[in-house]
Enzyme design. Structure first.
Site, short mmCIF file in Angstrom:
data_model
loop_
_atom_site.label_atom_id
_atom_site.label_comp_id
_atom_site.label_asym_id
_atom_site.label_seq_id
_atom_site.Cartn_x
_atom_site.Cartn_y
_atom_site.Cartn_z
N LYS A 13 3.94 12.04 -10.35
CA LYS A 13 3.05 11.36 -11.30
C LYS A 13 3.73 10.08 -11.75
O LYS A 13 4.75 10.12 -12.44
CB LYS A 13 2.75 12.27 -12.50
N HIS A 40 10.21 10.78 -26.01
CA HIS A 40 9.17 11.59 -25.40
C HIS A 40 9.40 13.08 -25.67
O HIS A 40 8.47 13.81 -26.05
CB HIS A 40 9.13 11.34 -23.89
N GLU A 42 -3.58 17.22 -9.49
CA GLU A 42 -4.28 17.53 -10.75
C GLU A 42 -5.80 17.52 -10.59
O GLU A 42 -6.52 16.96 -11.41
CB GLU A 42 -3.85 16.58 -11.87
N HIS A 96 1.90 18.25 -24.79
CA HIS A 96 1.68 16.84 -24.49
C HIS A 96 0.42 16.26 -25.12
O HIS A 96 0.31 15.04 -25.25
CB HIS A 96 1.64 16.62 -22.97
N ASN A 143 0.95 20.68 -19.28
CA ASN A 143 0.61 19.77 -20.37
C ASN A 143 0.88 20.38 -21.74
O ASN A 143 0.56 19.75 -22.76
CB ASN A 143 -0.86 19.35 -20.27
N HIS A 203 1.54 13.04 -26.76
CA HIS A 203 1.15 11.71 -26.30
C HIS A 203 0.49 10.90 -27.41
O HIS A 203 0.68 9.68 -27.51
CB HIS A 203 0.20 11.82 -25.10
N LYS A 249 9.26 23.54 -12.16
CA LYS A 249 8.36 22.38 -12.10
C LYS A 249 7.75 22.22 -10.71
O LYS A 249 6.53 22.03 -10.58
CB LYS A 249 9.13 21.11 -12.48
N ARG A 275 -6.79 21.96 -15.94
CA ARG A 275 -6.32 23.04 -16.81
C ARG A 275 -4.88 23.39 -16.40
O ARG A 275 -4.62 24.40 -15.78
CB ARG A 275 -7.24 24.24 -16.68
N GLU A 294 11.63 19.44 -22.59
CA GLU A 294 10.81 19.68 -21.41
C GLU A 294 11.23 20.95 -20.67
O GLU A 294 10.40 21.60 -20.03
CB GLU A 294 10.89 18.47 -20.45
N ARG A 334 0.82 -1.22 0.00
CA ARG A 334 0.00 0.00 0.00
C ARG A 334 0.85 1.27 0.00
O ARG A 334 0.38 2.35 0.38
CB ARG A 334 -0.97 0.03 1.18
#
Length: 395
Positions: free
Chosen positions: A167, A289, A261, A272, A269, A276, A251, A265, A209, A145
């Site tokens: 993330k 990426h 998140e 992305h 992103n 993606h 960041k 908005r 990035e 967990r």
């Protein structure tokens, strides 16, 4: 009181007396707040990084996970250095590449952890690029967990993006990062000397990035890259350390505003949405990426310009910087042929996953963005298929 083998057993008395409410018909309201806090350390040498890791691990057992390539380059030596400093380290690795960012790999790692002596308060160490950090972070979130984990990024992309923000996810054939969680690390220890082993393509991918962060939140960072990108790509240590530190500041400050998140908005992103989709239709492999994100940023900038949100000079400034770094800005720049129709189809799937809304982050100026949910397929197709000459205007 002795508990055997010299261990002292502490007896702690806990007293709770919860009164029962008079009515059983009222709804209960409970709280489950999380306040995650962690340190990001930017180190210039492996020795300095080991010292920071020792402090963060604090004598706990370590399960170090990497990929085969990073194990050969860095992780095996790092494990030995930690062991030399008195820590108990068990290590494993998996094949390098985006194809390993999968449920199959995650299950194998969970099986491996179950066979170790790792306890609930011990530490998982994720040593590698974005694939390792995303995958291992998600595994750490699921095992028992949730066990503590520390990110040790080895690529520029991981230093400035994947290692920060909590993330964590693995890919699904339907969409990138479909299976994941928000689970923040115990710490991030960045050793910029690891970047010396990267080839230029990987450095360029990571730099995409950082350029993104400059566009959405820091004109100073954008200008720094404009002036210093040759030194960055040449691996100058002082320049690279400043870049990583600056990008980490941007960041972490943006993530702190909305760490889970709840508000979709998010300027982070930028690039992305298309990026993606590009990765999905090319099977997460031939296009890195950062390359996909760079192409996505160029597309978003074209949409913003055509809508009158972005002046052509700023659009050209962004696209020209991406091109100068060696990142793709038009279809012909991509390392493989892109199926445009399939890419549009992938965007439809992303729209479905996001409750029927496809949000685009459109730049309005350096440090200013507009979140649009009304971008049409015709606009997207025009931006994807545009050639560079069609967007160059005389100044």
């Amino acid at each position: 009181m002795s508990g055997g083998a010299g261990r002292v057993v502490a007896h702690v008395r806990v007293r709770e007396q919860v009164p029962l409410p008079r009515s059983s018909e009222e709804d209960l309201v409970t709280t489950a707040n999380r306040h995650d806090r962690y340190t990001v350390s930017v180190c210039r040498t492996e020795e300095a990084a080991v010292e920071r890791l020792r402090a963060e691990i604090d004598g706990r057992r370590v399960a170090l996970i990497s990929d085969h390539t990073v194990t050969r380059l860095h992780a095996r030596r790092l494990a030995e250095m930690l062991a030399d400093n008195g820590l108990s380290v068990t290590a494993t690795s998996f094949p390098a590449g985006e194809a390993s960012k999968s449920l199959t790999t995650a299950t194998q790692l969970l099986d491996w952890l179950a066979g170790t002596a790792l306890a609930r308060r011990d530490v998982v160490l994720a040593v590698g690029g974005g694939v390792v950090i995303d995958t291992v972070g998600w595994v750490a979130s699921a095992y028992m967990r949730g066990v503590p984990y520390i990110n040790v990024p080895t690529t520029l992309l991981a230093h400035v993006d994947a290692a920060l923000g909590g993330k964590v996810a693995v890919d699904h054939h339907t969409a990138k990062n479909l299976i994941g969680a928000f689970y923040h690390p115990k710490a991030v220890v960045s050793n910029v000397s690891y970047l010396r082993t990267l080839d230029r393509r990987q450095l360029r991918s990571g730099l995409a990035e950082v350029i993104k962060k400059g566009v959405i939140a820091s004109p100073e960072l954008f200008e720094f890259i404009e002036h210093r990108h040759p030194a960055i790509l040449d691996g100058d240590p002082a320049t690279t350390a400043r870049l990583v530190h600056g990008a980490s500041v941007v960041k972490t400050r943006l993530v702190a505003k909305d760490p889970y998140e709840r508000d979709l908005r998010r300027p982070l992103n930028f690039g992305h949405t298309v990026g993606h989709a590009v990765e999905t239709v090319t099977d997460y492999g031939p296009i890195l990426h950062g390359e996909a994100v760079a192409f996505g940023m160029a597309c978003a900038a074209r949409i913003a310009e055509r809508r009158g949100l972005l002046d052509w000079r700023t659009r050209a400034r962004l696209v020209d910087l991406l091109a100068a770094v060696g990142l793709p800005v038009v279809l012909d720049d991509l390392p493989v042929e892109l199926d445009v129709t399939a890419t549009i189809g992938a965007l439809r799937q992303i729209r479905k996953i996001r409750d029927g809304v496809l949000r685009f982050v459109l730049p309005a100026a350096l440090g200013e963005t507009v979140i649009a949910d009304d971008v049409t397929e015709d606009e997207i197709r025009a931006a994807i298929t545009a050639d560079a000459t069609g967007y160059r205007q005389a100044g």
